[in-house]
Design an enzyme around this catalytic site. Sequence first.
Site, PDB file in Angstrom:
ATOM      1  N   GLU A   1      42.962  44.452  26.100  1.00 53.86           N
ATOM      2  CA  GLU A   1      43.829  43.868  27.137  1.00 53.86           C
ATOM      3  C   GLU A   1      45.256  43.655  26.589  1.00 53.86           C
ATOM      4  OE1 GLU A   1      42.651  39.939  28.429  1.00 53.86           O
ATOM      5  OE2 GLU A   1      43.708  40.152  30.347  1.00 53.86           O
TER       6      GLU A   1
ATOM      7  N   LYS B   1      43.881  43.006  37.830  1.00 60.56           N
ATOM      8  CA  LYS B   1      42.922  41.944  37.497  1.00 60.56           C
ATOM      9  C   LYS B   1      42.793  40.952  38.655  1.00 60.56           C
ATOM     10  CE  LYS B   1      42.197  38.709  33.611  1.00 60.56           C
ATOM     11  NZ  LYS B   1      42.696  38.406  32.243  1.00 60.56           N
TER      12      LYS B   1
ATOM     13  N   CYS C   1      38.994  41.534  31.328  1.00 53.60           N
ATOM     14  CA  CYS C   1      38.720  40.262  30.663  1.00 53.60           C
ATOM     15  C   CYS C   1      38.008  39.226  31.526  1.00 53.60           C
ATOM     16  CB  CYS C   1      40.018  39.718  30.066  1.00 53.60           C
ATOM     17  SG  CYS C   1      39.703  38.433  28.830  1.00 53.60           S
TER      18      CYS C   1
HETATM   19  N1  PUT Z   1      42.027  36.903  28.729  1.00 56.61           N
HETATM   20  C1  PUT Z   1      41.589  35.601  29.162  1.00 56.61           C
HETATM   21  C2  PUT Z   1      40.516  34.987  28.340  1.00 56.61           C
HETATM   22  C3  PUT Z   1      40.230  33.588  28.734  1.00 56.61           C
HETATM   23  C4  PUT Z   1      39.384  32.918  27.735  1.00 56.61           C
HETATM   24  N2  PUT Z   1      39.211  31.514  27.946  1.00 56.61           N
END
Ligand code: PUT
Length: 299
Positions: A48, A121, A158
Amino acid sequence: MSESKDSTLSVGLVQQSNTGNREDNLRKSAGAARRCREGGAQLIVFQELHTGLYFCQTEDTAAFELAEPIPGPSTEYFGELAQELDCVLVLSLFERRAPGLCHNTAVVIERDGSIAGKYRKMHIPDDPAYYEKFYFTPGDLGFTPIQTSVGKLGVLVCWDQWYPEAARLMALAGAELLIYPTAIGYETTDNAAEKARQRDAWIISQRAHAVANGLPVISVNRTGFEPDPSGVTGGIQFWGSSFVAGPQGEYLFQAPEDEETHAVVSIDRQRTEDVRRIWPFFRDRRIDAYGGLTKRYLD
Ligand code: PUT
């Protein structure tokens, strides 16, 4: 799924640590991608926001300078790389769509360097050290797989990985693989048990998507330590651990936590059909009784 009758797909993963130097990060990604291609990768996935530091540790208006249009400099750079390597690439970028409107966007680049599709996202976190809501407007493209020469890719990003609904909708829409570019790690105050619990939960959640949907899952996380520029927290130790799971959740590959690495992993696409025949979870869905899933709360 692909142009070839061979049911094997070779997937490259690039797990790296980043600095604030964009050129260095790009060079490192390209170097690892070239090595993945030498190892036979047909599809390469980056972590990411792989062109820079994870800037969401703090809310800083100056960080909006990092956002870029799509198409833009990164899709141009990686478009040339995709062409050079004759390989499909999955990027994760900070998209500047309009003044005051940015997204956390995955872009799939086809082998000829063109943009095959985008995923913005949908689930945006806002927990300590991950202040993404400050930067990113939630996606507006839904859960739509992206058709490429190596198959229909279910790209999510993510925080989406905690939502079985997202994985299911991608699978129902025909995704042949689920792909998660990710940036997640430990806070420096976490003790050993907390660290292990969080990392395990992250893996379990995604392997469960593989099992429930009978398809492979590819998750690529960053590694290395990044300090919190505001000094409020002790920074994030990204936990790496990128992995590939098969359609019964079985590990096909696991990366270390704290090392940069690249890998080429062979996926047998025929197993999705085979597994779905013996574990026919799609057959037994009770769509007549799932209406509550689209309500905020049930009384
Ligand atoms: N990329 C976001 C991750 C969040 C983890 N708490």
